[in-house]
Design an enzyme around this catalytic site. Structure first.
Site, short mmCIF file in Angstrom:
data_model
loop_
_atom_site.label_atom_id
_atom_site.label_comp_id
_atom_site.label_asym_id
_atom_site.label_seq_id
_atom_site.Cartn_x
_atom_site.Cartn_y
_atom_site.Cartn_z
N GLU A 1 0.82 -1.22 0.00
CA GLU A 1 0.00 0.00 0.00
C GLU A 1 0.85 1.26 0.00
O GLU A 1 0.41 2.31 -0.47
CB GLU A 1 -0.91 0.01 1.23
CG GLU A 1 -1.92 -1.11 1.23
CD GLU A 1 -2.61 -1.28 2.56
OE1 GLU A 1 -3.48 -2.16 2.66
OE2 GLU A 1 -2.28 -0.56 3.52
N ILE B 1 -5.08 5.08 1.93
CA ILE B 1 -5.47 3.73 1.55
C ILE B 1 -5.59 2.83 2.77
O ILE B 1 -4.84 2.98 3.73
CB ILE B 1 -4.45 3.15 0.53
CG1 ILE B 1 -4.88 1.77 0.03
CG2 ILE B 1 -3.05 3.11 1.11
CD1 ILE B 1 -4.04 1.25 -1.13
N CYS B 2 -6.54 1.91 2.73
CA CYS B 2 -6.75 0.89 3.76
C CYS B 2 -7.02 1.53 5.12
O CYS B 2 -8.04 2.18 5.31
CB CYS B 2 -5.55 -0.06 3.80
SG CYS B 2 -5.88 -1.64 4.58
N HIS B 3 -6.13 1.38 6.11
CA HIS B 3 -6.33 2.00 7.42
C HIS B 3 -5.86 3.45 7.45
O HIS B 3 -6.00 4.12 8.48
CB HIS B 3 -5.60 1.20 8.51
CG HIS B 3 -6.24 -0.12 8.84
ND1 HIS B 3 -6.06 -1.23 8.06
CD2 HIS B 3 -7.06 -0.48 9.85
CE1 HIS B 3 -6.74 -2.25 8.58
NE2 HIS B 3 -7.35 -1.82 9.67
N ALA C 1 -8.88 4.21 -0.83
CA ALA C 1 -8.94 2.86 -1.38
C ALA C 1 -9.00 1.87 -0.22
O ALA C 1 -8.60 2.17 0.91
CB ALA C 1 -7.73 2.59 -2.25
#
Length: 290
Positions: free
Chosen positions: A78, A186-188, A266
């Site tokens: 990521e 992105i993500c967390h 994302a």
């Protein structure tokens, strides 16, 4: 190929201080290569060499609800796959951590067989060991901000360590909003948005009414079952963002991205390649129309 007993083990792996994901969970969730696909960008930033500020964690261990420590950090896919696209489009990157301590990666998720990742690891090795200090940056003159067109916040559970409660991160996020810059997460990574919350008034949260894709709380609830984590999460960032008026669009991960004004998000490593391309296309379109 026959499976070894370790491949089927759901017991987290003790690294001497904390726990890494089990062999079982890594076999299903971690790849030795990425899905990075090089893209040629017609309108690049190579003449101006504008920069993107990359804000990483300097903490490795998350203390779970049961007291056990989870060995985490920023997820390498990521973090690095989007940067491959940033570079391809002519954007330079500078790595920052809150106090200038080394960038912490989820090393157990490193795709060591990916040649593109190998090259970028070598290129930025010095910055990973000695990143810029966000504290110094915030204390410096506002003129030091002018080169940055965006702030990028990589994922991994490490994004929840030290960043959401940082006053310096709050200053950075407020600057992004005030100067109408892009925020890429992105993500967390969207957990870092919590730093901008105003304790005296939820109505002052700058991203109230925004929609995002991110790693959902619903999935974090299930990770201990596969041994990915050694215990239940200490807290959930998604529920906190929802209370502040952010809508999280997904309850599963499928590689989805979302653009809401100048906030690009994302859901997971599955989205890293697509996310990098979307971020670049948005940034180039904006820069070329100025």
């Amino acid at each position: 190929m026959a499976l070894f007993s370790n491949d089927l083990s759901k017991e987290p792996v003790f690294d001497g201080i904390g726990y890494e994901p089990s062999f079982f969970s890594r076999k299903s969730m971690v790849s030795t290569k990425t899905d990075y696909s090089k893209k040629k960008y017609n309108d690049t930033n190579k003449d101006t060499r504008k920069k993107i500020l990359v804000l990483c964690t300097e903490q490795r261990y998350m203390t779970m609800k049961n007291g056990k420590k989870f060995s985490t950090g920023n997820h390498p896919v990521e973090t690095l796959v989007p940067i491959l696209h940033f570079e391809q489009a002519g954007f330079d990157v500078d790595f920052y951590t809150p106090n200038g301590d080394s960038v912490k990666f989820e090393m157990w998720a490193m795709p060591y067989e990916d040649e593109h990742i190998g090259k970028i690891l070598e290129k930025y090795n010095t910055q990973f060991s000695n990143p810029h200090s966000l504290k110094d940056f915030i204390a410096d003159s506002r003129k030091s901000y002018v080169d940055y067109v965006a702030v990028f916040i990589p994922g991994g559970h490490g994004a929840m360590l030290g960043l959401p409660e940082s006053k310096d991160v709050k200053e950075l996020i407020n600057w992004v909003v005030a100067e109408d810059k892009y925020l890429l997460a992105i993500c967390h990574g969207p957990a870092v948005l919590l730093s901008a919350a105003d304790a005296s008034s939820e109505g002052n949260f700058p991203y109230k009414g925004y929609k995002i894709n991110s790693f959902p709380d619903e999935m974090d609830l299930t990770l201990p079952e596969s041994g990915y984590q050694p215990g239940e999460m200490p807290w959930f960032y998604g529920e906190k963002l929802k209370k502040l008026g952010v809508e999280i669009l997904n309850k599963k991960i499928s590689g989805d991205c979302h653009v809401d004004r100048k906030l690009i998000t994302a859901d997971s490593p599955l989205a890293a390649d697509k996310f990098g391309k979307i971020c670049v296309e948005e940034l180039l379109a904006y820069e070329n129309q100025r």
